[in-house]
Design a protein around this motif. Structure first.
Motif, PDB file in Angstrom:
ATOM      1  N   PRO A  39      -2.902  76.688  68.708  1.00 21.31           N
ATOM      2  CA  PRO A  39      -4.106  76.601  67.870  1.00 21.31           C
ATOM      3  C   PRO A  39      -3.763  76.552  66.386  1.00 21.31           C
ATOM      4  CG  PRO A  39      -4.158  78.541  69.307  1.00 21.31           C
ATOM      5  CD  PRO A  39      -2.823  77.913  69.475  1.00 21.31           C
ATOM      6  N   LEU A  40      -4.708  76.077  65.595  1.00 18.40           N
ATOM      7  CA  LEU A  40      -4.526  76.036  64.137  1.00 18.40           C
ATOM      8  C   LEU A  40      -4.179  77.410  63.591  1.00 18.40           C
ATOM      9  CD1 LEU A  40      -7.493  73.713  63.146  1.00 18.40           C
ATOM     10  CD2 LEU A  40      -5.077  73.132  63.192  1.00 18.40           C
ATOM     11  N   GLU A  41      -4.807  78.437  64.143  1.00 11.84           N
ATOM     12  CA  GLU A  41      -4.577  79.810  63.675  1.00 11.84           C
ATOM     13  C   GLU A  41      -3.129  80.246  63.863  1.00 11.84           C
ATOM     14  OE1 GLU A  41      -6.934  79.014  65.977  1.00 11.84           O
ATOM     15  OE2 GLU A  41      -8.698  79.056  64.695  1.00 11.84           O
ATOM     16  N   ALA A  42      -2.429  79.613  64.791  1.00 13.28           N
ATOM     17  CA  ALA A  42      -1.034  79.954  65.060  1.00 13.28           C
ATOM     18  C   ALA A  42      -0.083  79.083  64.248  1.00 13.28           C
ATOM     19  CB  ALA A  42      -0.739  79.824  66.542  1.00 13.28           C
ATOM     20  N   GLY A  43      -0.630  78.297  63.319  1.00 11.47           N
ATOM     21  CA  GLY A  43       0.210  77.505  62.446  1.00 11.47           C
ATOM     22  C   GLY A  43       0.374  76.051  62.842  1.00 11.47           C
ATOM     23  N   ASN A  44      -0.349  75.576  63.812  1.00  5.59           N
ATOM     24  CA  ASN A  44      -0.248  74.184  64.226  1.00  5.59           C
ATOM     25  C   ASN A  44      -0.989  73.300  63.221  1.00  5.59           C
ATOM     26  OD1 ASN A  44      -0.010  71.765  65.537  1.00  5.59           O
ATOM     27  ND2 ASN A  44      -1.195  72.351  67.324  1.00  5.59           N
ATOM     28  N   PRO A  45      -0.328  72.327  62.606  1.00  7.18           N
ATOM     29  CA  PRO A  45      -0.994  71.464  61.630  1.00  7.18           C
ATOM     30  C   PRO A  45      -1.826  70.351  62.260  1.00  7.18           C
ATOM     31  CG  PRO A  45       1.287  70.828  61.832  1.00  7.18           C
ATOM     32  CD  PRO A  45       1.100  72.055  62.699  1.00  7.18           C
ATOM     33  N   LEU A  46      -1.674  70.140  63.567  1.00  9.84           N
ATOM     34  CA  LEU A  46      -2.369  69.067  64.261  1.00  9.84           C
ATOM     35  C   LEU A  46      -3.738  69.536  64.743  1.00  9.84           C
ATOM     36  CD1 LEU A  46      -2.204  66.201  65.499  1.00  9.84           C
ATOM     37  CD2 LEU A  46      -1.250  67.280  67.539  1.00  9.84           C
ATOM     38  N   GLN A  47      -4.780  68.771  64.407  1.00  6.73           N
ATOM     39  CA  GLN A  47      -6.120  69.082  64.880  1.00  6.73           C
ATOM     40  C   GLN A  47      -6.496  68.109  65.988  1.00  6.73           C
ATOM     41  OE1 GLN A  47      -9.180  69.553  61.960  1.00  6.73           O
ATOM     42  NE2 GLN A  47      -7.771  70.398  60.454  1.00  6.73           N
ATOM     43  N   ILE A  48      -7.086  68.633  67.049  1.00  3.19           N
ATOM     44  CA  ILE A  48      -7.517  67.816  68.174  1.00  3.19           C
ATOM     45  C   ILE A  48      -9.016  67.995  68.310  1.00  3.19           C
ATOM     46  CG2 ILE A  48      -7.346  67.464  70.668  1.00  3.19           C
ATOM     47  CD1 ILE A  48      -4.483  68.617  70.406  1.00  3.19           C
ATOM     48  N   GLY A  49      -9.740  66.890  68.414  1.00  5.83           N
ATOM     49  CA  GLY A  49     -11.188  66.953  68.517  1.00  5.83           C
ATOM     50  C   GLY A  49     -11.668  66.606  69.915  1.00  5.83           C
ATOM     51  N   VAL A  50     -12.861  67.071  70.230  1.00  6.84           N
ATOM     52  CA  VAL A  50     -13.505  66.766  71.500  1.00  6.84           C
ATOM     53  C   VAL A  50     -14.875  66.182  71.192  1.00  6.84           C
ATOM     54  CG1 VAL A  50     -14.478  67.724  73.627  1.00  6.84           C
ATOM     55  CG2 VAL A  50     -12.328  68.614  72.733  1.00  6.84           C
ATOM     56  N   LEU A  51     -15.142  65.019  71.731  1.00  5.92           N
ATOM     57  CA  LEU A  51     -16.431  64.373  71.562  1.00  5.92           C
ATOM     58  C   LEU A  51     -17.292  64.748  72.764  1.00  5.92           C
ATOM     59  CD1 LEU A  51     -18.170  62.392  69.952  1.00  5.92           C
ATOM     60  CD2 LEU A  51     -17.148  60.549  71.279  1.00  5.92           C
ATOM     61  N   ALA A  52     -18.321  65.561  72.525  1.00  2.00           N
ATOM     62  CA  ALA A  52     -19.165  66.031  73.624  1.00  2.00           C
ATOM     63  C   ALA A  52     -20.555  66.364  73.089  1.00  2.00           C
ATOM     64  CB  ALA A  52     -18.546  67.269  74.262  1.00  2.00           C
ATOM     65  N   ILE A  53     -21.505  66.451  74.006  1.00  2.87           N
ATOM     66  CA  ILE A  53     -22.854  66.831  73.605  1.00  2.87           C
ATOM     67  C   ILE A  53     -22.918  68.339  73.379  1.00  2.87           C
ATOM     68  CG2 ILE A  53     -23.911  64.869  74.800  1.00  2.87           C
ATOM     69  CD1 ILE A  53     -24.760  66.819  77.015  1.00  2.87           C
ATOM     70  N   ASN A  54     -23.938  68.777  72.678  1.00  2.00           N
ATOM     71  CA  ASN A  54     -24.080  70.200  72.360  1.00  2.00           C
ATOM     72  C   ASN A  54     -24.085  71.087  73.599  1.00  2.00           C
ATOM     73  OD1 ASN A  54     -24.106  69.777  69.618  1.00  2.00           O
ATOM     74  ND2 ASN A  54     -26.328  69.646  69.492  1.00  2.00           N
ATOM     75  N   ALA A  55     -24.691  70.620  74.697  1.00  2.00           N
ATOM     76  CA  ALA A  55     -24.750  71.429  75.915  1.00  2.00           C
ATOM     77  C   ALA A  55     -23.358  71.765  76.444  1.00  2.00           C
ATOM     78  CB  ALA A  55     -25.563  70.703  76.990  1.00  2.00           C
ATOM     79  N   ILE A  56     -22.436  70.834  76.360  1.00  2.00           N
ATOM     80  CA  ILE A  56     -21.069  71.079  76.826  1.00  2.00           C
ATOM     81  C   ILE A  56     -20.384  72.094  75.923  1.00  2.00           C
ATOM     82  CG2 ILE A  56     -18.796  70.019  77.144  1.00  2.00           C
ATOM     83  CD1 ILE A  56     -20.880  69.408  79.353  1.00  2.00           C
ATOM     84  N   LEU A  57     -20.547  71.931  74.637  1.00  2.00           N
ATOM     85  CA  LEU A  57     -19.933  72.870  73.699  1.00  2.00           C
ATOM     86  C   LEU A  57     -20.555  74.253  73.819  1.00  2.00           C
ATOM     87  CD1 LEU A  57     -19.596  70.506  70.621  1.00  2.00           C
ATOM     88  CD2 LEU A  57     -17.859  71.097  72.320  1.00  2.00           C
ATOM     89  N   ALA A  58     -21.875  74.314  73.997  1.00  2.00           N
ATOM     90  CA  ALA A  58     -22.565  75.596  74.136  1.00  2.00           C
ATOM     91  C   ALA A  58     -22.181  76.306  75.434  1.00  2.00           C
ATOM     92  CB  ALA A  58     -24.072  75.385  74.078  1.00  2.00           C
ATOM     93  N   ALA A  59     -21.837  75.546  76.459  1.00  2.00           N
ATOM     94  CA  ALA A  59     -21.455  76.129  77.748  1.00  2.00           C
ATOM     95  C   ALA A  59     -19.978  76.528  77.775  1.00  2.00           C
ATOM     96  CB  ALA A  59     -21.739  75.135  78.872  1.00  2.00           C
ATOM     97  N   TRP A  60     -19.266  76.324  76.704  1.00  2.00           N
ATOM     98  CA  TRP A  60     -17.838  76.658  76.599  1.00  2.00           C
ATOM     99  C   TRP A  60     -17.021  75.938  77.657  1.00  2.00           C
ATOM    100  CZ3 TRP A  60     -15.069  80.048  73.277  1.00  2.00           C
ATOM    101  CH2 TRP A  60     -15.840  80.511  72.224  1.00  2.00           C
ATOM    102  N   PHE A  61     -17.400  74.702  77.940  1.00  2.00           N
ATOM    103  CA  PHE A  61     -16.729  73.875  78.935  1.00  2.00           C
ATOM    104  C   PHE A  61     -15.235  73.756  78.638  1.00  2.00           C
ATOM    105  CE2 PHE A  61     -15.556  69.525  80.327  1.00  2.00           C
ATOM    106  CZ  PHE A  61     -15.825  69.632  81.671  1.00  2.00           C
ATOM    107  N   TYR A  62     -14.890  73.392  77.422  1.00  2.00           N
ATOM    108  CA  TYR A  62     -13.483  73.262  77.032  1.00  2.00           C
ATOM    109  C   TYR A  62     -12.903  74.567  76.546  1.00  2.00           C
ATOM    110  CZ  TYR A  62     -13.302  68.239  77.499  1.00  2.00           C
ATOM    111  OH  TYR A  62     -13.288  66.974  78.016  1.00  2.00           O
TER     112      TYR A  62
END
Length: 75
Positions: A39-62
């Motif tokens: 994760p970024l918090e652990a010093g990783n400079p690479l960001q990875i994005g997920v394209l999803a609808i709000n329902a998926i993000l709200a359900a903590w799918f990933y």
């Protein structure tokens, strides 16, 4: 199955499936773990994005799968 929302029923659908059925979030988490990405918090400079609808993000799918496999791996 290339549909985030349909993965809400992954357990039910995969039980009746005669071929291997990938869970998108599990697959992505496994690939990130294999690539040794942190994760970024652990010093990783690479960001990875997920394209999803709000329902998926709200359900903590990933988030749930990433937390288990990548952020806090057991091994």
């Amino acid at each position: 199955m290339p549909c985030h929302v349909s993965h809400s029923w992954y357990e039910e659908v995969s039980k009746g499936c005669s071929v291997p059925f990938l869970h998108m979030a599990e697959f992505i988490a496994r690939k990130l773990k294999e690539a040794k990405l942190k994760p970024l918090e652990a010093g990783n400079p690479l960001q990875i994005g997920v394209l999803a609808i709000n329902a998926i993000l709200a359900a903590w799918f990933y988030q749930e799968k990433l937390q288990k496999e990548v952020i806090s791996p057991s091994a």
